[in-house]
Design an enzyme around this catalytic site. Structure first.
Site, PDB file in Angstrom:
ATOM      1  N   CYS A   1      41.996  15.625  -7.957  1.00 15.82           N
ATOM      2  CA  CYS A   1      41.748  16.856  -7.191  1.00 15.82           C
ATOM      3  C   CYS A   1      41.343  18.024  -8.078  1.00 15.82           C
ATOM      4  O   CYS A   1      40.912  19.067  -7.565  1.00 15.82           O
ATOM      5  CB  CYS A   1      42.984  17.222  -6.379  1.00 15.82           C
ATOM      6  SG  CYS A   1      43.544  15.934  -5.259  1.00 15.82           S
TER       7      CYS A   1
ATOM      8  N   CYS B   1      50.118  19.549   5.867  1.00 17.73           N
ATOM      9  CA  CYS B   1      49.361  18.723   4.925  1.00 17.73           C
ATOM     10  C   CYS B   1      47.879  19.070   4.999  1.00 17.73           C
ATOM     11  O   CYS B   1      47.336  19.291   6.085  1.00 17.73           O
ATOM     12  CB  CYS B   1      49.548  17.236   5.238  1.00 17.73           C
ATOM     13  SG  CYS B   1      51.262  16.688   5.178  1.00 17.73           S
ATOM     14  N   SER B   2      47.215  19.099   3.842  1.00 17.47           N
ATOM     15  CA  SER B   2      45.782  19.394   3.814  1.00 17.47           C
ATOM     16  C   SER B   2      45.014  18.245   4.450  1.00 17.47           C
ATOM     17  O   SER B   2      45.393  17.079   4.321  1.00 17.47           O
ATOM     18  CB  SER B   2      45.316  19.631   2.383  1.00 17.47           C
ATOM     19  OG  SER B   2      45.614  18.521   1.564  1.00 17.47           O
TER      20      SER B   2
ATOM     21  N   ILE C   1      41.757  15.647   5.412  1.00 16.47           N
ATOM     22  CA  ILE C   1      40.602  14.967   4.827  1.00 16.47           C
ATOM     23  C   ILE C   1      39.337  15.649   5.341  1.00 16.47           C
ATOM     24  O   ILE C   1      39.257  16.033   6.509  1.00 16.47           O
ATOM     25  CB  ILE C   1      40.620  13.476   5.209  1.00 16.47           C
ATOM     26  CG1 ILE C   1      41.689  12.747   4.382  1.00 16.47           C
ATOM     27  CG2 ILE C   1      39.256  12.830   5.026  1.00 16.47           C
ATOM     28  CD1 ILE C   1      41.854  11.300   4.753  1.00 16.47           C
TER      29      ILE C   1
ATOM     30  N   HIS D   1      40.137  20.288   2.111  1.00 21.26           N
ATOM     31  CA  HIS D   1      40.353  19.732   0.772  1.00 21.26           C
ATOM     32  C   HIS D   1      39.507  18.488   0.526  1.00 21.26           C
ATOM     33  O   HIS D   1      40.047  17.389   0.349  1.00 21.26           O
ATOM     34  CB  HIS D   1      41.843  19.422   0.607  1.00 21.26           C
ATOM     35  CG  HIS D   1      42.231  18.936  -0.756  1.00 21.26           C
ATOM     36  ND1 HIS D   1      41.580  19.321  -1.915  1.00 21.26           N
ATOM     37  CD2 HIS D   1      43.216  18.068  -1.151  1.00 21.26           C
ATOM     38  CE1 HIS D   1      42.141  18.719  -2.944  1.00 21.26           C
ATOM     39  NE2 HIS D   1      43.124  17.947  -2.515  1.00 21.26           N
TER      40      HIS D   1
END
Length: 400
Positions: free
Chosen positions: A86, A221-222, A224, A340
């Protein structure tokens, strides 16, 4: 060493774009960055292309940069492919800055791109799950495997959940605190036309969303997603316009097998960045942190020195870090809401900070922003981040 400045930035919208490719996203971001810099492709002397998961998802395991940049007019210059989980794009930015600072080139380009929103979501999760030491896969599964069924999350979120439970024990933070981070993130993203999620949410909605890995829920949560971001860096004399953004510090570290009580790669990197820039935590006006999961933002407050250890929730609820506060964190919406696409995230953070320092951010503009910091983490090595990048930008030459 030469001082390094940002000459131009470009970024696509972040989201789910089934018709896009890494190449089409890259072309859009690079074209915008060159136009912003008032430069042509012929002005760029070296390019660093970041992508983390393309090899596993599309099969394009090698020469990803040459393929992605094929329609930008940049072929012929040295193209360096960068993969650092990342933190791939911030690593590309770090290398581009080093090339200019060393006098190797006058103009360098850093670009990150990722296509992850594919129909087979498990394939994307599996790609993310390789940002761990797979020689220890069985041990990791036994330690972090989570309670829910496989296939609805990555092992990565199980690691974040374990770190979160440890943080809750030592700080007293609650799930409601993490939900408040997500609410703040969505509020900021509602002002960002390029964010993946732009609809405000509530603490109740965050807490009642599906549990991914206890205590993390879906909205903590980030997501997809797909996207690309690009930054042109150069020497001062090549920057046009009145608002010059200087790279005051660019630090990249790898994680370690730490003994208990030893500093994290984050703490060591930020310490080095403050020393290089001649700045401290109170000098920061606007900050982008790597909130792949909501609790990471609270932990970042403490590791950046914005507040004492354990006071992350208190600082959040004071309003200090939200839009209108003294030190705004993740005005873009962060990873949670801006999105992200992992190989693009580091450059997206730099784009946001540069735009903030140049007063381009409309309703999410941080007033009087002069100094910005980005923290971008990549993968895990034991209990430490495998890669950690800290960047500090300033509107002035020399120490502010």
């Amino acid at each position: 060493m030469h001082e390094v400045y940002i000459a131009g930035t470009g970024m696509t919208a972040f989201g789910k774009f089934p018709q896009a490719t890494a190449r089409s996203l890259t072309t859009e971001a690079v074209t915008a960055a060159l136009a912003d810099a008032g430069m042509a492709a012929a002005d760029v002397q070296m390019a660093f292309f970041a992508n983390a998961a393309g090899g596993l998802i599309t099969g394009q395991e090698m020469i990803r940069g040459q393929v992605a940049l094929r329609h930008t007019g940049l072929l012929g210059v040295p193209i360096v492919n960068v993969e650092n989980a990342c933190a791939s794009a911030s690593t590309a930015f770090h290398l581009a800055c080093n090339a200019v600072a060393a006098g190797q080139v006058d103009v360098a380009l850093a670009v990150g791109a990722e296509r992850m929103a594919i129909p087979d979501k498990q394939r994307a999760f599996d790609a993310i799950g390789t940002a761990l030491d797979l020689d220890q896969r069985e041990e990791l599964l036994a330690t972090f495997g989570g309670d829910g069924p496989a296939g609805d999350r990555s092992l990565f979120m199980d690691v974040y959940a374990a770190l979160t439970r440890s943080y809750m024990q030592r700080s007293g933070a609650t799930a409601a605190d993490f939900a408040a981070v997500a609410v703040k993130s969505h509020d900021s993203a509602s002002h960002n036309p390029k964010a993946q999620y732009r609809t405000p949410t509530t603490v109740e909605e965050v807490l009642s969303s599906r549990v991914i890995s206890d205590p993390l829920t879906l909205l903590m949560c980030s997501p997809i997603g797909d996207g690309a971001a690009a930054v042109v860096v150069t020497r001062r004399e090549r920057v046009t316009g009145s608002a010059r953004v200087r790279v005051a510090a660019s630090v990249l570290r790898s994680g370690r097998d730490r003994e208990p009580g030893e500093p994290t790669s984050f703490e060591l990197a930020v310490r080095q960045a403050y020393e290089t820039a001649g700045l401290g935590p109170t000098d920061l006006d606007v900050i982008e942190v790597h909130d792949a999961a909501a609790p990471a933002e609270l932990m970042a407050y403490e590791e950046l020195g914005l507040c004492p250890a354990g006071d992350g929730p208190k600082l959040l609820h004071s309003g200090h870090t939200r839009l209108g506060g003294r030190q705004v964190v993740n005005p873009s919406g962060g990873l949670l809401s801006r999105g992200h696409p992992i190989g693009a995230t580091g450059c997206a953070q730099i784009v946001e900070l540069a735009d903030q320092l140049r007063r381009r951010c409309g309703a999410r503009q941080v007033e009087s922003a002069r100094v910005g910091l980005a923290e971008n983490a990549g993968g895990f090595l034991g209990t430490d981040n495998a890669a950690l990048a800290i960047t500090i930008l300033s509107t002035q030459s020399g120490n502010p």
